[in-house]
Structure formats: structure tokens, C-alpha cells
Design a protein around this motif. Structure first.
Motif, PDB file in Angstrom:
ATOM      1  N   GLY A  97     -20.981  66.361  -9.484  1.00  0.00           N
ATOM      2  CA  GLY A  97     -20.210  65.150  -9.269  1.00  0.00           C
ATOM      3  C   GLY A  97     -20.700  64.297  -8.117  1.00  0.00           C
ATOM      4  N   GLU A  98     -21.540  64.876  -7.249  1.00  0.00           N
ATOM      5  CA  GLU A  98     -22.052  64.103  -6.118  1.00  0.00           C
ATOM      6  C   GLU A  98     -23.008  63.024  -6.629  1.00  0.00           C
ATOM      7  N   GLN A  99     -22.925  61.837  -6.044  1.00  0.00           N
ATOM      8  CA  GLN A  99     -23.740  60.721  -6.507  1.00  0.00           C
ATOM      9  C   GLN A  99     -24.684  60.228  -5.407  1.00  0.00           C
ATOM     10  N   PHE A 100     -25.820  59.694  -5.861  1.00  0.00           N
ATOM     11  CA  PHE A 100     -26.829  59.139  -4.970  1.00  0.00           C
ATOM     12  C   PHE A 100     -27.229  57.770  -5.504  1.00  0.00           C
ATOM     13  N   PHE A 101     -27.340  56.798  -4.598  1.00  0.00           N
ATOM     14  CA  PHE A 101     -27.571  55.413  -4.994  1.00  0.00           C
ATOM     15  C   PHE A 101     -28.906  54.914  -4.446  1.00  0.00           C
ATOM     16  N   GLY A 102     -29.666  54.216  -5.300  1.00  0.00           N
ATOM     17  CA  GLY A 102     -30.986  53.755  -4.888  1.00  0.00           C
ATOM     18  C   GLY A 102     -31.279  52.321  -5.276  1.00  0.00           C
ATOM     19  N   LYS A 103     -32.179  51.698  -4.517  1.00  0.00           N
ATOM     20  CA  LYS A 103     -32.685  50.365  -4.830  1.00  0.00           C
ATOM     21  C   LYS A 103     -34.060  50.491  -5.461  1.00  0.00           C
ATOM     22  N   PHE A 104     -34.348  49.578  -6.395  1.00  0.00           N
ATOM     23  CA  PHE A 104     -35.629  49.575  -7.093  1.00  0.00           C
ATOM     24  C   PHE A 104     -36.299  48.216  -6.902  1.00  0.00           C
ATOM     25  N   TYR A 105     -37.590  48.255  -6.567  1.00  0.00           N
ATOM     26  CA  TYR A 105     -38.356  47.031  -6.324  1.00  0.00           C
ATOM     27  C   TYR A 105     -39.610  47.059  -7.199  1.00  0.00           C
ATOM     28  N   TYR A 106     -39.915  45.925  -7.824  1.00  0.00           N
ATOM     29  CA  TYR A 106     -41.040  45.903  -8.774  1.00  0.00           C
ATOM     30  C   TYR A 106     -42.002  44.757  -8.475  1.00  0.00           C
ATOM     31  N   SER A 107     -43.292  45.042  -8.638  1.00  0.00           N
ATOM     32  CA  SER A 107     -44.320  44.017  -8.513  1.00  0.00           C
ATOM     33  C   SER A 107     -45.471  44.347  -9.458  1.00  0.00           C
ATOM     34  N   LYS A 108     -46.095  43.319  -9.982  1.00  0.00           N
ATOM     35  CA  LYS A 108     -47.236  43.519 -10.883  1.00  0.00           C
ATOM     36  C   LYS A 108     -48.528  43.113 -10.184  1.00  0.00           C
ATOM     37  N   SER A 109     -49.523  43.971 -10.246  1.00  0.00           N
ATOM     38  CA  SER A 109     -50.803  43.684  -9.610  1.00  0.00           C
ATOM     39  C   SER A 109     -51.663  42.806 -10.510  1.00  0.00           C
ATOM     40  N   HIS A 110     -52.299  41.808  -9.895  1.00  0.00           N
ATOM     41  CA  HIS A 110     -53.227  40.946 -10.628  1.00  0.00           C
ATOM     42  C   HIS A 110     -54.633  41.064 -10.047  1.00  0.00           C
ATOM     43  N   LEU A 111     -54.835  42.138  -9.285  1.00  0.00           N
ATOM     44  CA  LEU A 111     -56.145  42.387  -8.703  1.00  0.00           C
ATOM     45  C   LEU A 111     -56.856  43.481  -9.493  1.00  0.00           C
ATOM     46  N   GLU A 112     -58.025  43.885  -9.017  1.00  0.00           N
ATOM     47  CA  GLU A 112     -58.796  44.916  -9.702  1.00  0.00           C
ATOM     48  C   GLU A 112     -58.276  46.315  -9.388  1.00  0.00           C
ATOM     49  N   TYR A 113     -57.322  46.402  -8.508  1.00  0.00           N
ATOM     50  CA  TYR A 113     -56.730  47.683  -8.122  1.00  0.00           C
ATOM     51  C   TYR A 113     -55.217  47.474  -7.945  1.00  0.00           C
ATOM     52  N   PRO A 114     -54.429  48.551  -7.930  1.00  0.00           N
ATOM     53  CA  PRO A 114     -52.984  48.400  -7.779  1.00  0.00           C
ATOM     54  C   PRO A 114     -52.625  47.816  -6.411  1.00  0.00           C
TER      55      PRO A 114
END
Length: 204
Positions: A97-114
Motif C-alpha cells: 500500500g505504500e506509494q512513491f511519486f516521481g517526475k518524468f522528463y523527456y528530450s529527443k537527441s538530434h545529434l550523432e550521440y544521445p
């Protein structure tokens, strides 16, 4: 007047604009056939939906990874009420029943590497109801994840500069197998890269 701070902020804005230009260029490629597709409304809608769901797909791969590694966790999307993007609930044992809350951040790479830019609001770091933060960069159909507990990230930003909008900037990269964050000087984040064992620290 602190000219160094002004110049640094201007450089940050220029880099952000360059990233946006690259994103627009990629989207324009996807629209090359729009004129032909517009006669077929269904196809046009499918193309538009493909562009919109990128962040959703990135978050889902994170949720799937957690669910596969930790069978005792129920994983679901967050909402505005919880001010979280991902919610974990322990489904058995003494912590049931214990809960954990998180934030998610997203970005897309447009270079030759991540490589991806992310911003974190100071208000989210002040929210001690949050337990973790996950930064994801997509590159050539692969996802690269950087995981921090809430306390780790609060400590991490102590060596960062907050902008006039009360936000912190992050620039995560994976270069030659080395995971770094390079917004305010290069820092080694190898210990946070794909660190899915972080959840074992949270759930004790």
C-alpha cells in the motif's frame, strides 16, 4: 550588472533555440508527404498522432521497465492532483500500500550521440512528496535513462545555477559510453545512468 550571468543565460537561450530548430527540421521531414496525405484524412491523422505520442512512449518504456524488474510494484501514470508523472504502489509484503511519486522528463537527441536538454522547476524540488526523478533521452529509437532519488537531485542542483524563471537546466549526454551532464560544467553521472536499483533504495 553581472554581465557574465547575462551572457551565460543568453548562450543557454541560443542553445535551446538551436535544439528547437533541429526539432522543427525533423518534423518538417515527416510532413514532406502531407500534401498528398491531406486527401486521405485518416492517414493525415495517423501522421499527426505519431508526432504527438513520443513523450508518452518514452514514459511508458520507463514504466514497463520498472514493472518488469519489480513485480511487487504496481506502476501507473500520475496526474495533476498528485503533481507526479509516475506513481508506484507496493502490492505485497510489509510495505503493501505504500506509494512513491516521481517526475518524468523527456528530450529527443538530434545529434550523432544521445544528448538532451531538460528543465526542472525549483517548486518540484521543494515538493518533498516526490520520491524520484527520471530523465530520458531518445536517440535512434533507443532510450537512455538517468535516475535520481529526490534527495539526490536536491543535492545535485546545489552546484547548478537557477535561472530567472526559477528553473534548473540539465544537459545529459552519453559519449563513447560515458554518461555525463554538461550544462554547468561537465559532471560524471555514470552512477545515475540506467540505475534501476535506485528503487531498492527507496523501498526498504
Amino acid at each position: 550588472m553581472n554581465y557574465e550571468t547575462i551572457i551565460l543565460e543568453l548562450m543557454t537561450r541560443v542553445q535551446a533555440l538551436e535544439q528547437k530548430v533541429k526539432i522543427l527540421e525533423e518534423k518538417n521531414k515527416k510532413y514532406d508527404d502531407v500534401i498528398e496525405m491531406i486527401k486521405n484524412n485518416k492517414d493525415f491523422e495517423e501522421q499527426d498522432e505519431e508526432i504527438k505520442i513520443t513523450r508518452s512512449i518514452a514514459r511508458q518504456q520507463v514504466m514497463n521497465k520498472i514493472a518488469n524488474l519489480y513485480k511487487y510494484l504496481d506502476v501507473k501514470k500520475g496526474n495533476r492532483a498528485t503533481r507526479a508523472d509516475i506513481i508506484l504502489t507496493v502490492n505485497n509484503g510489509e510495505n503493501k500500500g505504500e506509494q512513491f511519486f516521481g517526475k518524468f522528463y523527456y528530450s529527443k537527441s538530434h545529434l550523432e550521440y544521445p544528448a538532451g536538454w531538460h528543465t526542472v522547476k525549483a517548486v518540484d524540488l521543494e515538493n518533498d512528496n516526490l520520491d524520484f526523478h527520471i530523465f530520458t533521452v531518445s536517440h535512434e529509437d533507443k532510450f537512455y535513462n538517468f535516475l535520481f532519488t529526490h534527495e539526490e537531485l536536491k543535492q545535485y542542483v546545489q552546484q547548478k545555477k537557477m535561472d530567472s524563471s526559477d528553473q534548473y537546466y540539465f544537459y545529459f549526454q552519453v559519449v563513447n559510453g560515458k554518461a555525463i551532464e554538461n550544462r554547468d560544467g561537465e559532471r560524471n553521472v555514470q552512477s545515475n545512468f540506467e540505475n534501476w536499483k535506485m528503487f531498492e533504495q527507496l523501498i526498504k
